[in-house]
Motif scaffolding. Structure first.
Motif, PDB file in Angstrom:
ATOM      1  N   GLU A  90       0.894  -1.153   0.000  1.00  0.00           N
ATOM      2  CA  GLU A  90       0.000   0.000   0.000  1.00  0.00           C
ATOM      3  C   GLU A  90       0.930   1.200   0.000  1.00  0.00           C
ATOM      4  OE1 GLU A  90      -2.734  -0.364   3.291  1.00  0.00           O
ATOM      5  OE2 GLU A  90      -3.949  -1.701   2.037  1.00  0.00           O
ATOM      6  N   ILE A  92       1.327   4.933   0.539  1.00  0.00           N
ATOM      7  CA  ILE A  92       0.574   5.995   1.227  1.00  0.00           C
ATOM      8  C   ILE A  92       1.324   7.312   1.084  1.00  0.00           C
ATOM      9  CG2 ILE A  92      -0.216   6.786   3.510  1.00  0.00           C
ATOM     10  CD1 ILE A  92      -0.614   3.739   4.139  1.00  0.00           C
ATOM     11  N   ARG A  94       1.235  11.310   2.377  1.00  0.00           N
ATOM     12  CA  ARG A  94       0.642  12.166   3.415  1.00  0.00           C
ATOM     13  C   ARG A  94       1.093  13.612   3.217  1.00  0.00           C
ATOM     14  NH1 ARG A  94      -1.135   8.744   7.584  1.00  0.00           N
ATOM     15  NH2 ARG A  94      -0.211   6.662   7.491  1.00  0.00           N
ATOM     16  N   SER A 100      -2.880   6.850  11.321  1.00  0.00           N
ATOM     17  CA  SER A 100      -1.843   6.063  11.990  1.00  0.00           C
ATOM     18  C   SER A 100      -0.564   6.869  12.211  1.00  0.00           C
ATOM     19  CB  SER A 100      -1.555   4.777  11.217  1.00  0.00           C
ATOM     20  OG  SER A 100      -0.947   5.059   9.992  1.00  0.00           O
ATOM     21  N   MET A 101      -0.284   7.830  11.327  1.00  0.00           N
ATOM     22  CA  MET A 101       0.946   8.621  11.527  1.00  0.00           C
ATOM     23  C   MET A 101       0.808   9.521  12.754  1.00  0.00           C
ATOM     24  SD  MET A 101       2.616  11.656   9.342  1.00  0.00           S
ATOM     25  CE  MET A 101       4.238  11.302   8.758  1.00  0.00           C
ATOM     26  N   ASP A 129      -1.672  -5.099   7.541  1.00  0.00           N
ATOM     27  CA  ASP A 129      -0.927  -4.215   6.623  1.00  0.00           C
ATOM     28  C   ASP A 129       0.168  -3.415   7.346  1.00  0.00           C
ATOM     29  OD1 ASP A 129      -2.783  -5.037   4.688  1.00  0.00           O
ATOM     30  OD2 ASP A 129      -4.056  -3.274   4.969  1.00  0.00           O
ATOM     31  N   ASP A 175      -4.338  12.789   3.050  1.00  0.00           N
ATOM     32  CA  ASP A 175      -3.476  11.645   2.695  1.00  0.00           C
ATOM     33  C   ASP A 175      -4.274  10.701   1.809  1.00  0.00           C
ATOM     34  OD1 ASP A 175      -5.143  10.104   4.388  1.00  0.00           O
ATOM     35  OD2 ASP A 175      -3.798  10.315   6.089  1.00  0.00           O
ATOM     36  N   LYS A 177      -4.090   6.426  -0.144  1.00  0.00           N
ATOM     37  CA  LYS A 177      -3.390   5.167  -0.408  1.00  0.00           C
ATOM     38  C   LYS A 177      -3.637   4.783  -1.859  1.00  0.00           C
ATOM     39  CE  LYS A 177      -5.472   1.378  -0.168  1.00  0.00           C
ATOM     40  NZ  LYS A 177      -5.955   0.251  -1.003  1.00  0.00           N
ATOM     41  N   SER A 201     -10.214   5.436   0.180  1.00  0.00           N
ATOM     42  CA  SER A 201      -8.756   5.302   0.313  1.00  0.00           C
ATOM     43  C   SER A 201      -8.047   6.656   0.439  1.00  0.00           C
ATOM     44  CB  SER A 201      -8.201   4.531  -0.886  1.00  0.00           C
ATOM     45  OG  SER A 201      -8.700   5.076  -2.085  1.00  0.00           O
ATOM     46  N   CYS A 202      -8.828   7.717   0.650  1.00  0.00           N
ATOM     47  CA  CYS A 202      -8.225   9.055   0.828  1.00  0.00           C
ATOM     48  C   CYS A 202      -8.762   9.663   2.124  1.00  0.00           C
ATOM     49  CB  CYS A 202      -8.672  10.007  -0.282  1.00  0.00           C
ATOM     50  SG  CYS A 202      -8.288   9.512  -1.955  1.00  0.00           S
ATOM     51  N   LYS A 215     -13.760   7.924   4.370  1.00  0.00           N
ATOM     52  CA  LYS A 215     -14.144   6.739   5.140  1.00  0.00           C
ATOM     53  C   LYS A 215     -13.994   6.895   6.656  1.00  0.00           C
ATOM     54  CE  LYS A 215     -13.083   1.969   5.044  1.00  0.00           C
ATOM     55  NZ  LYS A 215     -12.350   0.940   4.334  1.00  0.00           N
TER      56      LYS A 215
HETATM   57  P1  5GP Z   1      -3.563   5.444   7.940  1.00  0.00           P
HETATM   58  O1  5GP Z   1      -2.233   4.750   7.798  1.00  0.00           O
HETATM   59  O2  5GP Z   1      -3.445   6.783   8.546  1.00  0.00           O
HETATM   60  O3  5GP Z   1      -4.587   4.573   8.583  1.00  0.00           O
HETATM   61  O4  5GP Z   1      -4.100   5.652   6.440  1.00  0.00           O
HETATM   62  C1  5GP Z   1      -3.459   6.547   5.556  1.00  0.00           C
HETATM   63  C2  5GP Z   1      -4.314   6.709   4.308  1.00  0.00           C
HETATM   64  O5  5GP Z   1      -4.313   5.495   3.559  1.00  0.00           O
HETATM   65  C3  5GP Z   1      -5.788   7.015   4.578  1.00  0.00           C
HETATM   66  O6  5GP Z   1      -6.264   7.893   3.564  1.00  0.00           O
HETATM   67  C4  5GP Z   1      -6.489   5.677   4.477  1.00  0.00           C
HETATM   68  O7  5GP Z   1      -7.811   5.832   4.010  1.00  0.00           O
HETATM   69  C5  5GP Z   1      -5.620   4.963   3.452  1.00  0.00           C
HETATM   70  N1  5GP Z   1      -5.513   3.532   3.758  1.00  0.00           N
HETATM   71  C6  5GP Z   1      -4.615   2.919   4.558  1.00  0.00           C
HETATM   72  N2  5GP Z   1      -4.830   1.597   4.613  1.00  0.00           N
HETATM   73  C7  5GP Z   1      -5.893   1.355   3.823  1.00  0.00           C
HETATM   74  C8  5GP Z   1      -6.614   0.153   3.459  1.00  0.00           C
HETATM   75  O8  5GP Z   1      -6.287  -0.970   3.863  1.00  0.00           O
HETATM   76  N3  5GP Z   1      -7.689   0.328   2.632  1.00  0.00           N
HETATM   77  C9  5GP Z   1      -8.049   1.547   2.151  1.00  0.00           C
HETATM   78  N4  5GP Z   1      -9.121   1.628   1.348  1.00  0.00           N
HETATM   79  N5  5GP Z   1      -7.389   2.678   2.462  1.00  0.00           N
HETATM   80  C10 5GP Z   1      -6.329   2.591   3.291  1.00  0.00           C
END
Ligand code: 5GP
Length: 253
Positions: A90, A92, A94, A100-101, A129, A175, A177, A201-202, A215
């Motif tokens: 994935e 990503i 940002r 998560s960050m 992940d 951010d 993905k 995914s954004c 989401k």
């Molecule tokens: P975070 O690492 O902060 O959870 O996600 C960072 C960005 O990547 C966010 O926009 C989140 O929606 C996207 N993202 C991270 N992991 C996934 C995943 O497994 N599925 C989807 N659809 N988006 C993800």
């Protein structure tokens, strides 16, 4: 009519064999999941909106020379795509700390980052992940150093494009993905943007109010996910006329 062969089913999409070799049909489900499947719901109309939105973003990317897997939309829920070899990462990008960050580094959500940061997670639901350094990616052969250099530049170009488009409609791209696929053309590998680009995914925040239009609305119980996605589609001018996500009246005859 012959039944189509299902090639893969994920949490939000199904892939079927396409009409020609090297193609697949990508079907967008209404299912929403969060926390790696711990929270689940069916959001009426989400698949239709994401099909349209992903078409919009992928078409926009190809119009500025960024290759994608997208060929054309087939109907309300399906699009024809190129069959690619998905790199199990994935990717990503940002622009502002969130999710998560923000948690990992104890940062306040919304803090502007000194520059866009690209990071990689290893795509594995069972492991949730996990974030991985480039060393792992190369050592385990998930991608080469050259691939990684190309992926970072591709991801930053996608970021510039998406940030600009969203800014134009009053939305901050916090951010996102993406997933990257490899296709072979005359024995030469080529990297393309694959999977989907949608509010699933954004992270998208309204510039004026800071309202979440992605989401996180579902992940964090902030209101109606359909309303948030519909608002993004409306602002971008891609609202399908006949998406219904409101409860339908019960017909009694
Ligand atoms: P975070 O690492 O902060 O959870 O996600 C960072 C960005 O990547 C966010 O926009 C989140 O929606 C996207 N993202 C991270 N992991 C996934 C995943 O497994 N599925 C989807 N659809 N988006 C993800």
């Amino acid at each position: 009519m012959a039944r189509r062969k299902k090639v893969y089913e994920g949490k939000a999409k199904i892939l079927y064999e396409g009409p020609e070799p090297g193609t697949l049909v990508q079907y967008f489900k209404d299912d929403a999941t969060a926390g790696n499947g711990a929270k689940k719901d069916v959001i009426d109309g989400k698949g239709v909106l994401n099909n349209r939105l992903s078409e919009f973003f992928m078409t926009g990317l190809s119009s500025i020379g960024i290759p994608t897997h997208f060929i054309r939309r087939l109907n309300m829920r399906e699009q024809l795509i190129r069959h690619v070899e998905i790199i199990p990462l994935e990717v990503i990008v940002r622009n502002f700390a969130a999710g998560s960050m923000a948690k990992r580094l104890g940062m306040e959500e919304g803090t502007a980052l000194p520059r866009p940061i690209v990071e990689f997670s290893y795509k594995d639901d069972a492991l949730g992940d996990p974030l991985v350094p480039e060393e792992y990616i190369i050592a385990f052969g998930w991608a080469s150093q050259q691939d990684l250099d190309d992926i970072v530049s591709l991801a930053l170009r996608v970021n510039d494009f998406l940030s600009g488009v969203m800014h134009g409609v009053g939305i901050k791209l916090v951010d996102f993905k993406i997933e990257i696929g490899r296709i072979w053309e005359n024995d030469y590998p080529r990297l393309v943007v694959a999977d989907e680009i949608s509010p699933d995914s954004c992270r998208l925040w309204d510039i004026e109010t800071g309202a979440h239009l992605d989401k996180d609305v579902f992940r964090r119980d902030l209101g109606s996910l359909s309303d948030a996605y519909t608002e993004v589609a409306r602002r971008l001018g891609v609202l399908p006329s006949n998406v219904t996500h409101r409860p339908k009246p019960t017909l009694i005859n």
